[in-house]
Design an enzyme around this catalytic site. Structure first.
Site, PDB file in Angstrom:
ATOM      1  N   GLY A 240       0.839  -1.211   0.000  1.00 43.50           N
ATOM      2  CA  GLY A 240       0.000   0.000   0.000  1.00 43.50           C
ATOM      3  C   GLY A 240       0.868   1.252   0.000  1.00 43.50           C
ATOM      4  O   GLY A 240       1.633   1.492  -0.931  1.00 43.50           O
TER       5      GLY A 240
ATOM      6  N   GLY B 274     -12.914  -2.457   2.401  1.00 42.31           N
ATOM      7  CA  GLY B 274     -12.256  -2.329   1.090  1.00 42.31           C
ATOM      8  C   GLY B 274     -10.840  -2.872   1.045  1.00 42.31           C
ATOM      9  O   GLY B 274     -10.096  -2.581   0.117  1.00 42.31           O
TER      10      GLY B 274
ATOM     11  N   GLU C  23      -9.465  -8.600  -1.418  1.00 46.26           N
ATOM     12  CA  GLU C  23      -9.586  -8.705  -2.874  1.00 46.26           C
ATOM     13  C   GLU C  23     -11.023  -9.065  -3.239  1.00 46.26           C
ATOM     14  O   GLU C  23     -11.784  -9.555  -2.396  1.00 46.26           O
ATOM     15  CB  GLU C  23      -8.652  -9.807  -3.388  1.00 46.26           C
TER      16      GLU C  23
ATOM     17  N   ASP D 116      -2.090 -13.592  -2.407  1.00 44.78           N
ATOM     18  CA  ASP D 116      -1.798 -12.156  -2.534  1.00 44.78           C
ATOM     19  C   ASP D 116      -0.386 -11.831  -1.981  1.00 44.78           C
ATOM     20  O   ASP D 116       0.439 -11.256  -2.701  1.00 44.78           O
ATOM     21  CB  ASP D 116      -2.918 -11.367  -1.827  1.00 44.78           C
TER      22      ASP D 116
ATOM     23  N   LYS E 197       3.201 -10.638  -3.896  1.00 44.03           N
ATOM     24  CA  LYS E 197       3.956  -9.459  -3.445  1.00 44.03           C
ATOM     25  C   LYS E 197       5.413  -9.803  -3.127  1.00 44.03           C
ATOM     26  O   LYS E 197       6.325  -9.058  -3.503  1.00 44.03           O
ATOM     27  CB  LYS E 197       3.273  -8.841  -2.218  1.00 44.03           C
TER      28      LYS E 197
HETATM   29  N1  HSE Z   1      -6.110  -7.410  -0.433  1.00 45.85           N
HETATM   30  C1  HSE Z   1      -4.884  -6.713  -0.212  1.00 45.85           C
HETATM   31  C2  HSE Z   1      -4.545  -6.757   1.251  1.00 45.85           C
HETATM   32  C3  HSE Z   1      -5.025  -5.287  -0.671  1.00 45.85           C
HETATM   33  O1  HSE Z   1      -5.422  -7.104   2.044  1.00 45.85           O
HETATM   34  O2  HSE Z   1      -3.413  -6.471   1.622  1.00 45.85           O
HETATM   35  C4  HSE Z   1      -3.737  -4.524  -0.713  1.00 45.85           C
HETATM   36  O3  HSE Z   1      -2.815  -5.116  -1.601  1.00 45.85           O
END
Ligand code: HSE
Length: 346
Positions: A151, A204, A207, A218, A222
């Site tokens: 983020g 929010g 995903e 996820d 990363k």
């Molecule tokens: N779904 C991802 C998270 C959003 O929860 O980190 C940010 O990359």
């Protein structure tokens, strides 16, 4: 003017549009009043104009653009056609739709037309990062993705720039806000797994398909992105040994708590030196028990943290909001400003 086409108007896209609209207008106004004025708002932002928004929710977005916070971009074309979007001749395409397809096709098409790309899409980079990076190099355009990892935490830029003279030995991170939020709520409030997941979706963070959060895909994408940059290798999420948090029960959390330990979903990239110079890179994502009082243990909500160990700077720790509209939009904007400054300002 540097023309931007925005793909997606969800949590991040709408935040980005609002910030570009409000801050861009403010800075243009300041410069009109006094061309020598100083401001904390980058002058690059005053040059940026959103000319198209590509979204499946055409009517909703058109209506939204009439609200005051979007006044600076109210004339943008709103369409669900990527060809119509490209017909506006954007200089930069900002891809915020997420997922592998159609994002990969859109990014490839734009790069082939020598349009710069900014993306927050870890899934597409985790699967096709090498192919897209090569396409950008071939076409001599930028492909920037600070917002894809952590983020608002500037970890991609730190590895790309700040640590370029160092030798990175390992990276460890809590890189998924949704699972951190769920584990934190289950630990500190005794909340149910499914209630915590629902809250993360409402906020929010999660995903569109939260399986990729809770099953660790996820953070796997990363860590493969960070490892590719740190170790100069083409690594994908398929190279990551991955385990999620779905097997963690309230009982396991309570028992860990009595030992002052907490569960965190930790992503790791470790370089193992080999005598022939071909180091082995080990990539993993798995739940780990960490001390309550530690950089990872004290992370609450959707915060992310990354520890980078390197030969000269020893250990650096980065932490901050890892998900959410405004924090992630801030990272996207930094990439836009980098491209404007590098490619469009004499
Ligand atoms: N779904 C991802 C998270 C959003 O929860 O980190 C940010 O990359």
């Amino acid at each position: 003017m540097v023309k931007i086409a925005l793909l997606g108007f969800g949590t991040i896209g709408s935040s980005l549009a609002r910030i570009i609209s409000e801050d861009g207008m403010r800075r243009r106004e300041q410069l009109k009043q006094n061309p020598n004025s100083k401001s904390s708002i980058s002058d690059a932002l005053a040059q940026v104009k959103i000319v198209a928004i590509d979204t499946l929710e055409v009517e909703d977005v058109k209506k939204k653009l009439q609200e005051p916070e979007y006044a600076g971009i109210k004339d943008a074309l709103v369409t669900d056609s990527f060809d119509e979007t490209l017909a506006t001749n954007p200089d930069i395409v900002v891809e915020l739709i997420g997922g592998v397809e159609p994002a990969k096709s859109f990014i490839s098409k734009a790069l082939s037309r020598r349009i710069h790309i900014v993306t927050a899409n870890k899934a597409v980079l985790g699967v096709a990062g090498e192919e897209l990076r090569n396409l950008a190099v071939t076409n001599n355009v930028e492909l920037l993705y600070e917002a894809a990892v952590g983020g608002a935490v500037p970890i991609v830029r730190a590895i790309r720039h700040s640590l370029m003279g160092d030798k990175i030995l390992s990276i460890e991170g809590v890189l998924n806000g949704t699972t951190n939020f769920i584990l934190d709520k289950m630990t500190s409030e005794g909340m149910d797994y499914s209630d915590a997941l629902r809250q993360a979706q409402e906020l929010g963070f999660a995903e569109a398909d939260p399986t990729s959060d809770v099953e660790g895909l996820d953070p796997a994408a990363k860590i493969s992105i960070l490892a590719s940059l740190a170790f100069g290798r083409d690594l994908s999420m398929n190279d990551v040994k991955t385990e999620g948090i779905t097997a963690i029960t309230q009982g396991m959390i309570i028992s860990a708590k009595s030992d002052h330990l907490v569960y965190k979903l930790v992503a790791k990239a470790v370089r193992h030196g080999c005598s022939d110079g071909n180091d082995n890179i080990e990539l993993s994502v798995a739940p780990m028990l960490v001390p309550e009082k530690s950089a990872f243990g004290e992370l609450t909500g959707s915060m992310n943290a990354v520890e980078v160990v390197s030969e000269y700077s020893t250990k650096l720790t980065f932490f901050g909001p890892g998900a959410g509209g405004d924090p992630t939009a801030s990272a996207v904007l930094a990439d836009i400003i980098e491209i404007v400054s590098k490619r469009f300002v004499d």
